[in-house]
Design a protein around this motif. Structure first.
Motif, mmCIF file in Angstrom:
data_model
loop_
_atom_site.group_PDB
_atom_site.id
_atom_site.type_symbol
_atom_site.label_atom_id
_atom_site.label_comp_id
_atom_site.label_asym_id
_atom_site.label_seq_id
_atom_site.Cartn_x
_atom_site.Cartn_y
_atom_site.Cartn_z
ATOM 1 N N SER A 2 0.806 -1.206 0.000
ATOM 2 C CA SER A 2 0.000 0.000 0.000
ATOM 3 C C SER A 2 0.844 1.263 0.000
ATOM 4 C CB SER A 2 -0.910 -0.006 1.247
ATOM 5 O OG SER A 2 -0.135 -0.025 2.422
ATOM 6 N N GLU A 4 2.026 4.629 1.550
ATOM 7 C CA GLU A 4 2.126 5.119 2.915
ATOM 8 C C GLU A 4 3.190 6.196 3.026
ATOM 9 O OE1 GLU A 4 3.344 1.961 5.552
ATOM 10 O OE2 GLU A 4 4.620 1.055 4.014
ATOM 11 N N ASP A 33 -4.341 8.333 1.918
ATOM 12 C CA ASP A 33 -3.748 7.848 3.175
ATOM 13 C C ASP A 33 -2.461 8.611 3.493
ATOM 14 O OD1 ASP A 33 -5.774 6.040 3.425
ATOM 15 O OD2 ASP A 33 -4.603 4.294 2.802
ATOM 16 N N ALA A 37 -1.754 10.974 6.796
ATOM 17 C CA ALA A 37 -0.559 10.716 7.601
ATOM 18 C C ALA A 37 0.332 11.952 7.659
ATOM 19 C CB ALA A 37 0.219 9.535 7.017
#
Length: 262
Positions: A2, A4, A33, A37
């Motif tokens: 994924s 990140e 995402d 983050a």
């Protein structure tokens, strides 16, 4: 795997936080995402006085390919609000970068494309590999900029050149952007992150109060008349003089020693 945003403290560095864009197989393409983050990381940084500077880089010697076109195609089948919410979240991250009291350095290896270019421009400073490429490729796929790309380029370049970069969507090299003053420093491929962290560590030794106030003054300079800016400078100077960093800085200079800001 994924997409990140990885957070780390470099070995040997006491004051720098490195945020790494990681999206294996997709040249670190951006994802909501990552935005979430990034916002959380910056909020944490503001609460941590031990962190004096931030470096944003990409994994595997490539900064960022921008948006994932496959994900954008999928979003065409959804309500337009889905894409709007994603762009708003990106905007929140960009705004958080601009409002951070800590200096933010983009360490660009490989290429910064689309919103990846916007992200690099949102940083206070840019260190790039001599061979790095920057491109606003939106118009090439029938889209328009996001992440503040058109705003940042219009601020940094003459109108005609900004228009060319945005409409033609052709890559522009780090050497050219260095000549234009958009890229601050050049480094050899593979050593960009080390150069950025070393610079961040240097900046970490400067008065945090001064850094935060100077960032604010620079941000306001383009939108207020000189008379108003002179007042802002006066107020900032007086506040800084009476801040503990002002006492330490002046004392250290007079005592011929390096200042130690806490």
């Amino acid at each position: 795997m994924s997409a990140e945003l990885l957070s780390s403290r470099p070995t040997g560095s006491d004051s720098t936080l490195v945020l790494t864009l990681s999206n294996p197989g997709a040249r670190n393409a951006l994802h909501p995402d990552m935005y979430a983050a990034g916002i959380e990381a910056l909020e944490s940084v503001e609460r941590d006085p031990s962190i004096r500077a931030i470096v944003i880089t990409g994994a595997d010697n490539f900064f960022c390919a921008g948006g994932n076109l496959n994900r954008l195609l999928e979003n065409r089948a959804k309500d337009p609000s889905v894409q709007a919410e994603s762009i708003d979240l990106l905007g929140e991250w960009i705004s958080a970068l601009r409002l951070s009291s800590k200096p933010v350095i983009a360490a660009v290896d490989g290429a910064a494309a689309g919103a990846g270019f916007s992200l690099a421009l949102a940083c206070d400073l840019i260190v790039a590999a001599e061979e790095a490429r920057f491109v606003m490729s939106y118009a090439r796929v029938g889209l328009t900029p996001d992440g503040g790309g058109s705003w940042f380029l219009s601020q940094a370049l003459p109108r005609q050149l900004a228009t060319e970069v945005l409409i033609e969507g052709k890559p522009i090299g780090a050497l050219r952007l260095h000549e234009l003053g958009v890229v601050n420093r050049l480094a050899k491929t593979g050593s960009v992150l080390d150069a950025a962290v070393a610079w961040a560590d240097e900046l970490g030794k400067i008065s945090p109060n001064s850094v935060a106030r100077i960032k604010g003054l620079v941000a306001a300079a383009g939108s207020q008349p000189l008379a108003d800016h002179l007042v802002a400078e006066r107020d900032s100077f007086v506040a800084s003089l009476h801040h503990r960093d002002g006492l330490e800085g002046i004392s250290a200079f007079l005592e011929k020693r390096a200042p130690l800001y806490r």
